[in-house]
Design a protein around this motif. Structure first.
Motif, short mmCIF file in Angstrom:
data_model
loop_
_atom_site.label_atom_id
_atom_site.label_comp_id
_atom_site.label_asym_id
_atom_site.label_seq_id
_atom_site.Cartn_x
_atom_site.Cartn_y
_atom_site.Cartn_z
N PHE A 16 0.87 -1.11 0.00
CA PHE A 16 0.03 0.04 0.08
C PHE A 16 0.74 1.31 0.17
O PHE A 16 0.49 2.37 -0.48
N SER A 17 2.04 1.37 0.73
CA SER A 17 2.75 2.40 0.78
C SER A 17 3.50 2.71 -0.55
O SER A 17 3.67 3.94 -1.00
N PHE A 18 4.04 1.47 -1.27
CA PHE A 18 4.17 1.72 -2.75
C PHE A 18 3.21 2.62 -3.51
O PHE A 18 3.61 3.32 -4.42
N VAL A 19 2.15 2.05 -3.43
CA VAL A 19 1.05 2.67 -4.32
C VAL A 19 0.67 4.08 -3.73
O VAL A 19 0.89 4.86 -4.48
N SER A 20 0.61 4.19 -2.39
CA SER A 20 0.42 5.56 -1.74
C SER A 20 -0.46 6.48 -2.52
O SER A 20 0.09 7.38 -3.14
N ILE A 21 -1.79 6.36 -2.38
CA ILE A 21 -2.58 7.17 -3.10
C ILE A 21 -2.54 8.79 -2.86
O ILE A 21 -2.62 9.51 -3.51
N LEU A 22 -2.26 8.86 -1.26
CA LEU A 22 -1.97 10.24 -0.99
C LEU A 22 -0.82 11.06 -1.61
O LEU A 22 -1.00 12.23 -2.07
N THR A 23 0.10 10.24 -1.82
CA THR A 23 1.44 10.52 -2.38
C THR A 23 1.23 10.95 -3.71
O THR A 23 1.49 12.05 -4.26
N THR A 24 0.90 9.90 -4.49
CA THR A 24 0.90 10.04 -6.12
C THR A 24 -0.42 10.73 -6.53
O THR A 24 -0.31 11.46 -7.46
N VAL A 25 -1.62 10.54 -5.87
CA VAL A 25 -2.80 11.34 -6.41
C VAL A 25 -2.33 12.91 -6.22
O VAL A 25 -2.77 13.73 -7.12
N PHE A 26 -1.93 13.28 -4.83
CA PHE A 26 -1.69 14.62 -4.80
C PHE A 26 -0.56 15.25 -5.76
O PHE A 26 -0.44 16.23 -6.23
N GLN A 27 0.41 14.36 -5.98
CA GLN A 27 1.51 14.98 -6.73
C GLN A 27 1.06 14.89 -8.25
O GLN A 27 1.41 15.69 -8.86
N LEU A 28 0.05 13.92 -8.83
CA LEU A 28 -0.37 14.07 -10.32
C LEU A 28 -1.58 14.44 -10.59
O LEU A 28 -1.79 14.29 -11.81
N SER A 78 -4.38 9.47 -18.39
CA SER A 78 -4.42 8.05 -17.79
C SER A 78 -2.89 7.75 -17.22
O SER A 78 -2.84 6.98 -16.37
N LEU A 79 -1.95 8.76 -17.51
CA LEU A 79 -0.57 8.59 -16.93
C LEU A 79 -0.91 8.58 -15.34
O LEU A 79 -0.07 7.92 -14.47
N MET A 80 -1.65 9.43 -14.81
CA MET A 80 -1.76 9.71 -13.33
C MET A 80 -2.12 8.22 -12.70
O MET A 80 -1.51 7.95 -11.74
N ALA A 81 -3.23 7.52 -13.31
CA ALA A 81 -3.50 6.33 -12.75
C ALA A 81 -2.58 5.33 -12.95
O ALA A 81 -2.66 4.39 -11.97
N ALA A 82 -1.90 5.29 -14.12
CA ALA A 82 -1.02 4.35 -14.20
C ALA A 82 0.21 4.43 -13.30
O ALA A 82 0.67 3.49 -12.78
N TYR A 83 0.52 5.69 -12.79
CA TYR A 83 1.69 6.00 -11.87
C TYR A 83 1.24 5.57 -10.53
O TYR A 83 2.30 4.92 -9.63
N VAL A 84 0.12 5.61 -10.15
CA VAL A 84 -0.34 5.60 -8.83
C VAL A 84 -0.45 4.17 -8.78
O VAL A 84 0.00 3.49 -7.76
N MET A 85 -1.09 3.10 -9.57
CA MET A 85 -1.39 1.73 -9.34
C MET A 85 -0.52 0.96 -9.77
O MET A 85 -0.37 -0.01 -10.50
N VAL A 86 0.87 0.98 -9.18
CA VAL A 86 1.95 -0.07 -9.48
C VAL A 86 2.49 -0.29 -7.97
O VAL A 86 2.33 0.72 -7.01
N GLY A 87 3.60 -0.97 -7.91
CA GLY A 87 3.95 -1.51 -6.74
C GLY A 87 3.47 -2.37 -5.69
O GLY A 87 3.84 -2.88 -4.75
N PHE A 88 2.28 -2.88 -5.94
CA PHE A 88 1.40 -3.95 -5.21
C PHE A 88 2.29 -4.89 -5.05
O PHE A 88 1.82 -5.84 -3.94
#
Length: 531
Positions: free
Chosen positions: A42-54, A239-249
């Motif tokens: 979950f930390s790798f995905v980290s929606i707070l980090t990546t959603v805020f970032q992108l 879709s770059l934003m979603a693709a960037y967020v949902m990796v690392g699971f």
């Protein structure tokens, strides 16, 4: 091991998968429980980090309707996660992607998959560290060190880019120290970070839903999209934003040798990390679009969710929630760095990397691969420092690192699909039991369809991520090498890897040790041995 197929279980080593010694000696210390394993993914995905970032980038490229890229990417990545969950149950070992690919397609394919994955992870650490700039100056203007509190904090501005490098490097120093201290410290830090992040997501979504400027139907319009011509290209770019967020699971698999009951725990945490991130991220995006004071004045595209928070909630409450985001940025950077360090360690102990005698060492005091943690942190810092004179590289870095992870994932799912087709009459991976004696997670006869769909999705998204769009790779508007930087960088990385692979004749030297597909109870002699 150079044959592919489900019978290719000649994995190297003596790792204890559960508690039984197999091919690899147990050097890493088991200090990761169920929640900490979930926290790693979950930390790798980290929606707070990546959603805020992108968020601002996705909205700027596709308007409010970019929301629909999220469920599409989630569905595609769930197909991949299901495949990975099966493999994690049967080969619970550090260097998950490298090990799975090597056992399915042979060590040559596996080595190149691991090589791409390591580089992608290092770049992802750098991209995660950049997120500090998207959050910290919003909490306190004093964090804008370069140019002073009144300077432009945007990462695409000179002052913001330079400050992002500074804050990112400071963050990397902290995460490297935590990684060196030991797996228990790392697990505790990520667990606390995830707990804070989950609470922050829930609080943020609830607060924004109670401050709506418009209804949920906002996602059916392209309001905020300033482009012309057809919308499909803009939608794919967003879709770059979603693709960037949902990796690392899959990063929970990197900690398999440090996880209690990995055959039972890791498949569950891989899926839980993605599902939790998918649901939480969708609500976060929707609530942000509903609560933003304006979708057309340019503030949402420029400032993203940070602007929504400070604008709608005021200084105090907004900054408190941004503190949760800052904690998530730390946990994300730490988790990605840990994952990269374990991948590097796994390949090094096979003699598959330069300086492998040092990179494959585990500290007797901390039980962690100290040198690999330092190398990954230093590599990420170098990636940041390269950008100090070229702020336009930041968005390119985000897309490039994720494209490399997608390529590495394809190096697992494509061989898995080939193996499933070859074994289509049984159409399942070898059966086995977990540490509690229950059957391992399996897709059964649905596995071929799921894997085929996963491959199609990954191939399409990889092309989409690598497409030389000026709005992603060349914000200067006229630098040809920036526009083609993703393909150029990946080509150079593969060429450098091939040169080393051939010079060292690694196709003859890498021999993976055996790891059984099923849990085995330790022998009496193994139980009697001191830890």
């Amino acid at each position: 091991m150079r044959r592919s197929g489900f019978t290719a279980s000649t994995l190297a080593g003596g790792v204890t998968t559960g508690s039984a010694p197999v091919g690899y000696q147990q050097e890493l210390r088991r200090g990761v429980g169920g929640f900490a394993s979930f926290a790693a993914g979950f930390s790798f995905v980290s929606i707070l980090t990546t959603v805020f970032q992108l968020f601002g980038l996705g909205f700027g490229l596709g308007g409010a309707a970019f929301f629909w890229t999220w469920p599409l990417v989630f569905a595609g990545q769930m197909l991949v996660a299901l495949c990975f969950a099966e493999l994690a149950a049967r080969w619970p070992i550090s260097g998950a992607i490298y090990q799975w690919s090597s056992r399915l397609a042979g060590t040559t394919v596996g080595w190149f998959v691991g090589w791409v994955m390591i580089i992608g992870q290092i770049l992802t650490v750098a991209a995660a560290a950049i997120a500090a700039q998207a959050v910290l100056p919003g909490i306190w203007s004093g964090f804008q060190i370069v140019g002073g509190p009144g300077a432009d904090p945007s990462v695409v501005s000179p002052t913001g880019a330079h400050n992002a490098v500074l804050l990112g490097c400071l963050l990397l120093v902290i995460t490297t120290v935590v990684n060196i201290l030991g797996i228990r410290q790392m697990a505790a830090a990520t667990s606390v970070g995830v707990a804070v992040e989950i609470v922050g997501v829930i609080a943020l979504v609830l607060v924004l839903f109670f401050l709506p400027e418009r209804g949920p139907q906002v996602v059916t319009h392209t309001t905020g999209w300033a482009g012309g011509g057809g919308y499909l290209g803009a939608f794919l770019a967003s879709s770059l934003m979603a693709a960037y967020v949902m990796v690392g699971f899959d990063s929970a698999g990197e900690l398999a040798e440090e996880t209690h009951s990995p055959r039972r725990t890791i498949p569950r945490t891989i899926l839980r990390a993605l599902v939790t991130s998918g649901v939480g991220g969708a609500l976060l995006i929707l609530s942000g679009l509903m609560a933003a004071r304006s979708l057309t004045d340019g503030n949402l595209a420029a400032g993203g969710l940070s602007w929504v928070l400070t604008d709608r909630l005021g200084g105090v409450v907004g900054r408190l929630l941004l503190c949760c985001v800052a904690v998530a940025v730390f946990a994300c950077t730490l988790a990605v760095q840990t994952s990269g360090a374990r991948m590097m360690y796994s390949m090094a102990r096979e003699g598959a990397l330069p300086c492998h005698r040092y990179l494959g060492k585990v500290s007797a005091r901390t039980g962690t691969p100290v040198i690999t943690s330092i190398v990954v942190g230093a590599g990420a810092a170098i990636a940041l420092l390269v950008n100090i004179r070229q702020s336009a590289i930041f968005t390119a870095l985000s897309s490039l690192c994720i494209a490399m992870l997608y390529l590495a994932y394809l190096g697992v799912t494509v061989p898995l699909l080939v193996a499933r087709i070859r074994h289509r009459h049984t159409d399942r991976l070898p059966a086995g039991v977990d540490e509690r004696g229950r059957p391992l997670f399996t897709l059964g006869r649905r596995g071929t369809v799921v894997t085929a769909l996963a491959v199609l999705y990954q191939a399409g998204m990889t092309v989409n991520l690598l497409w030389p769009r000026a709005e992603i790779y060349d914000l200067t508007g006229g630098t040809w090498w920036l526009r083609w930087s993703a393909l150029l960088f990946i080509g150079l990385s593969l060429a450098a890897g091939a040169a080393y692979f051939l010079a060292r004749r690694l196709h003859r030297r890498i021999e993976l040790r055996h790891v059984p597909h099923t849990h085995r109870e330790p022998s009496a002699e193994a139980v009697a041995e001191p830890a």
